[in-house]
Design a protein around this motif. Structure first.
Motif, mmCIF file in Angstrom:
data_model
loop_
_atom_site.group_PDB
_atom_site.id
_atom_site.type_symbol
_atom_site.label_atom_id
_atom_site.label_comp_id
_atom_site.label_asym_id
_atom_site.label_seq_id
_atom_site.Cartn_x
_atom_site.Cartn_y
_atom_site.Cartn_z
ATOM 1 N N GLY A 194 0.800 -1.220 0.000
ATOM 2 C CA GLY A 194 0.000 0.000 0.000
ATOM 3 C C GLY A 194 0.830 1.267 0.000
ATOM 4 O O GLY A 194 0.620 2.162 -0.817
ATOM 5 N N ASP A 195 1.808 1.363 0.932
ATOM 6 C CA ASP A 195 2.581 2.603 1.051
ATOM 7 C C ASP A 195 4.086 2.408 0.942
ATOM 8 O O ASP A 195 4.846 3.364 1.077
ATOM 9 C CB ASP A 195 2.247 3.308 2.370
ATOM 10 C CG ASP A 195 2.577 2.456 3.597
ATOM 11 O OD1 ASP A 195 3.260 1.422 3.457
ATOM 12 O OD2 ASP A 195 2.152 2.832 4.704
ATOM 13 N N GLY A 196 4.532 1.166 0.707
ATOM 14 C CA GLY A 196 5.957 0.921 0.514
ATOM 15 C C GLY A 196 6.764 0.818 1.790
ATOM 16 O O GLY A 196 8.000 0.689 1.742
ATOM 17 N N GLU A 197 6.122 0.864 2.953
ATOM 18 C CA GLU A 197 6.849 0.750 4.215
ATOM 19 C C GLU A 197 7.492 -0.633 4.332
ATOM 20 O O GLU A 197 6.849 -1.640 4.042
ATOM 21 C CB GLU A 197 5.910 0.962 5.397
ATOM 22 C CG GLU A 197 6.570 0.737 6.748
ATOM 23 C CD GLU A 197 5.590 0.669 7.899
ATOM 24 O OE1 GLU A 197 6.023 0.469 9.039
ATOM 25 O OE2 GLU A 197 4.376 0.802 7.649
ATOM 26 N N MET A 198 8.750 -0.664 4.772
ATOM 27 C CA MET A 198 9.409 -1.938 5.023
ATOM 28 C C MET A 198 9.577 -2.121 6.530
ATOM 29 O O MET A 198 10.010 -1.211 7.230
ATOM 30 C CB MET A 198 10.786 -2.005 4.354
ATOM 31 C CG MET A 198 11.508 -3.330 4.591
ATOM 32 S SD MET A 198 13.168 -3.389 3.861
ATOM 33 C CE MET A 198 12.744 -3.482 2.105
ATOM 34 N N THR A 199 9.209 -3.287 7.027
ATOM 35 C CA THR A 199 9.336 -3.561 8.449
ATOM 36 C C THR A 199 9.381 -5.070 8.667
ATOM 37 O O THR A 199 9.429 -5.851 7.710
ATOM 38 C CB THR A 199 8.172 -2.931 9.242
ATOM 39 O OG1 THR A 199 8.458 -3.006 10.640
ATOM 40 C CG2 THR A 199 6.858 -3.638 8.952
ATOM 41 N N HIS A 200 9.367 -5.484 9.932
ATOM 42 C CA HIS A 200 9.333 -6.905 10.271
ATOM 43 C C HIS A 200 8.031 -7.220 11.013
ATOM 44 O O HIS A 200 7.614 -6.474 11.903
ATOM 45 C CB HIS A 200 10.514 -7.282 11.175
ATOM 46 C CG HIS A 200 11.844 -7.281 10.478
ATOM 47 N ND1 HIS A 200 12.547 -6.114 10.235
ATOM 48 C CD2 HIS A 200 12.594 -8.293 9.967
ATOM 49 C CE1 HIS A 200 13.673 -6.403 9.612
ATOM 50 N NE2 HIS A 200 13.733 -7.707 9.432
ATOM 51 N N TRP A 201 7.387 -8.299 10.633
ATOM 52 C CA TRP A 201 6.243 -8.840 11.362
ATOM 53 C C TRP A 201 6.578 -10.270 11.746
ATOM 54 O O TRP A 201 7.440 -10.908 11.122
ATOM 55 C CB TRP A 201 4.975 -8.848 10.498
ATOM 56 C CG TRP A 201 4.439 -7.503 10.113
ATOM 57 C CD1 TRP A 201 4.560 -6.884 8.910
ATOM 58 C CD2 TRP A 201 3.677 -6.615 10.937
ATOM 59 N NE1 TRP A 201 3.931 -5.661 8.918
ATOM 60 C CE2 TRP A 201 3.384 -5.470 10.148
ATOM 61 C CE3 TRP A 201 3.223 -6.670 12.256
ATOM 62 C CZ2 TRP A 201 2.646 -4.397 10.646
ATOM 63 C CZ3 TRP A 201 2.484 -5.600 12.741
ATOM 64 C CH2 TRP A 201 2.200 -4.486 11.941
ATOM 65 N N ASN A 202 5.897 -10.784 12.747
ATOM 66 C CA ASN A 202 6.058 -12.195 13.095
ATOM 67 C C ASN A 202 5.192 -13.053 12.182
ATOM 68 O O ASN A 202 4.117 -12.626 11.746
ATOM 69 C CB ASN A 202 5.660 -12.454 14.557
ATOM 70 C CG ASN A 202 6.704 -11.938 15.520
ATOM 71 O OD1 ASN A 202 7.883 -11.839 15.178
ATOM 72 N ND2 ASN A 202 6.282 -11.593 16.727
ATOM 73 N N GLU A 217 -5.875 -4.498 -8.406
ATOM 74 C CA GLU A 217 -5.139 -3.815 -9.471
ATOM 75 C C GLU A 217 -4.130 -2.814 -8.902
ATOM 76 O O GLU A 217 -3.036 -2.660 -9.436
ATOM 77 C CB GLU A 217 -6.114 -3.103 -10.412
ATOM 78 C CG GLU A 217 -6.891 -4.038 -11.332
ATOM 79 C CD GLU A 217 -5.977 -4.823 -12.270
ATOM 80 O OE1 GLU A 217 -5.001 -4.233 -12.778
ATOM 81 O OE2 GLU A 217 -6.246 -6.025 -12.479
ATOM 82 N N TRP A 218 -4.525 -2.113 -7.823
ATOM 83 C CA TRP A 218 -3.640 -1.090 -7.270
ATOM 84 C C TRP A 218 -2.337 -1.687 -6.734
ATOM 85 O O TRP A 218 -1.312 -0.990 -6.628
ATOM 86 C CB TRP A 218 -4.331 -0.302 -6.163
ATOM 87 C CG TRP A 218 -4.790 -1.123 -4.976
ATOM 88 C CD1 TRP A 218 -6.057 -1.570 -4.741
ATOM 89 C CD2 TRP A 218 -3.985 -1.587 -3.885
ATOM 90 N NE1 TRP A 218 -6.103 -2.287 -3.564
ATOM 91 C CE2 TRP A 218 -4.842 -2.311 -3.021
ATOM 92 C CE3 TRP A 218 -2.640 -1.457 -3.542
ATOM 93 C CZ2 TRP A 218 -4.393 -2.909 -1.843
ATOM 94 C CZ3 TRP A 218 -2.173 -2.055 -2.370
ATOM 95 C CH2 TRP A 218 -3.050 -2.770 -1.530
ATOM 96 N N ALA A 219 -2.349 -2.986 -6.384
ATOM 97 C CA ALA A 219 -1.170 -3.619 -5.771
ATOM 98 C C ALA A 219 -0.189 -4.168 -6.811
ATOM 99 O O ALA A 219 0.976 -4.414 -6.489
ATOM 100 C CB ALA A 219 -1.615 -4.746 -4.845
ATOM 101 N N LYS A 220 -0.655 -4.344 -8.040
ATOM 102 C CA LYS A 220 0.178 -5.010 -9.050
ATOM 103 C C LYS A 220 1.441 -4.228 -9.422
ATOM 104 O O LYS A 220 2.516 -4.830 -9.541
ATOM 105 C CB LYS A 220 -0.666 -5.322 -10.282
ATOM 106 C CG LYS A 220 -1.730 -6.390 -10.008
ATOM 107 C CD LYS A 220 -2.587 -6.677 -11.236
ATOM 108 C CE LYS A 220 -3.617 -7.754 -10.918
ATOM 109 N NZ LYS A 220 -4.496 -8.064 -12.074
ATOM 110 N N PRO A 221 1.392 -2.897 -9.623
ATOM 111 C CA PRO A 221 2.627 -2.173 -9.955
ATOM 112 C C PRO A 221 3.694 -2.285 -8.868
ATOM 113 O O PRO A 221 4.875 -2.491 -9.177
ATOM 114 C CB PRO A 221 2.146 -0.723 -10.126
ATOM 115 C CG PRO A 221 0.702 -0.846 -10.486
ATOM 116 C CD PRO A 221 0.203 -2.017 -9.704
#
Length: 241
Positions: A194-202, A217-221
């Motif tokens: 959605g916003d390009g944030e990079m992080t860690h999840w469990n 469709e919005w997620a494909k690019p």
């Protein structure tokens, strides 16, 4: 809005964890939410019909998570009552409520079951209107899947309700011990589509791997960009060897 933390354990467990104050505050909020549901039904039932907008003030004040907790607890406690629909009972069964014999009855909604059943249906429709991803949108056996390079669905339970949207649920998994189903590590390094944030999840905070047919469709690019970036990095690493 009541921002009291919805405490997910029983009083006995809270005592063992030295968290009784958290349990007490949450329990008081559960009771207040029950009262708000009863008042909403009382004001919006004309003897024949329940106004579909009666759910709004309860959600505005107590949110989706606590409202679900109170409603599911009520249906657990009254599961013998045939005036609740099968669909609503089945919904409630999927929500874990810790056994707390001396306290669960404190926040059972006391409205007429047939009318309350309509309120539960309104709640479920309100959740559906959010169009969040769930287990029905995922493929494969989560317990056996390698998450590397996959689009993962983050559980709404992990997110604040203010962040409940598809854009905040979809994450591209890069790497991390948590990508493998059989390692001790649980961390997954990933990027939000959605916003390009990079992080860690469990690992256990994800519902599973998104079925390709549900990818918006919005997620494909963004997905194409991340996939191409990883391929380039992989080729670069090979050329250096």
């Amino acid at each position: 809005m009541n921002n009291t933390y919805p405490y997910p354990y029983s009083a006995a467990e809270a005592r063992e964890r030295n968290e009784l104050s958290l349990w007490r505050e949450s329990h008081k909020a559960n009771i207040a939410c029950r009262n708000a549901i009863e008042e909403a039904i009382r004001q919006n039932f004309d003897g024949m019909h329940l106004d579909k907008n009666c759910i709004t003030p309860v959600l505005d004040e107590y949110g989706f998570k606590r409202t679900a907790w109170v409603l599911a607890n009520t249906l657990h406690e009254l599961k013998w009552d045939g005036r609740f629909s099968y669909a609503n009972k089945h919904w409630a069964e999927k929500i874990y409520i810790p056994t707390d014999l001396n306290h669960n009855s404190d926040f059972v909604v006391r409205s007429h079951p047939a009318v309350l059943d309509g309120f539960v249906s309104f709640y479920r429709k309100a959740v559906q209107a959010l169009n969040l991803f769930g287990a029905e949108h995922c493929v494969g056996d989560r317990a056996e899947q390698d998450y590397t390079g996959k689009v993962l669905v983050l559980s709404p339970d992990t997110l604040k309700e203010s962040c409940w949207s598809q854009e905040n649920q979809l994450w591209y998994a890069h790497d991390g011990f948590g990508c493998s189903p059989h390692t001790i590590g649980r961390s997954v390094r990933c990027t939000c589509l959605g916003d390009g944030e990079m992080t860690h999840w469990n690992r256990n905070e994800f519902i599973g791997v998104l079925d390709d047919k549900f990818l918006p469709e919005w997620a494909k690019p963004k997905l194409a960009e991340l996939s191409a970036q990883e391929q380039t990095e992989a080729l670069g690493g090979m050329s250096m060897k």
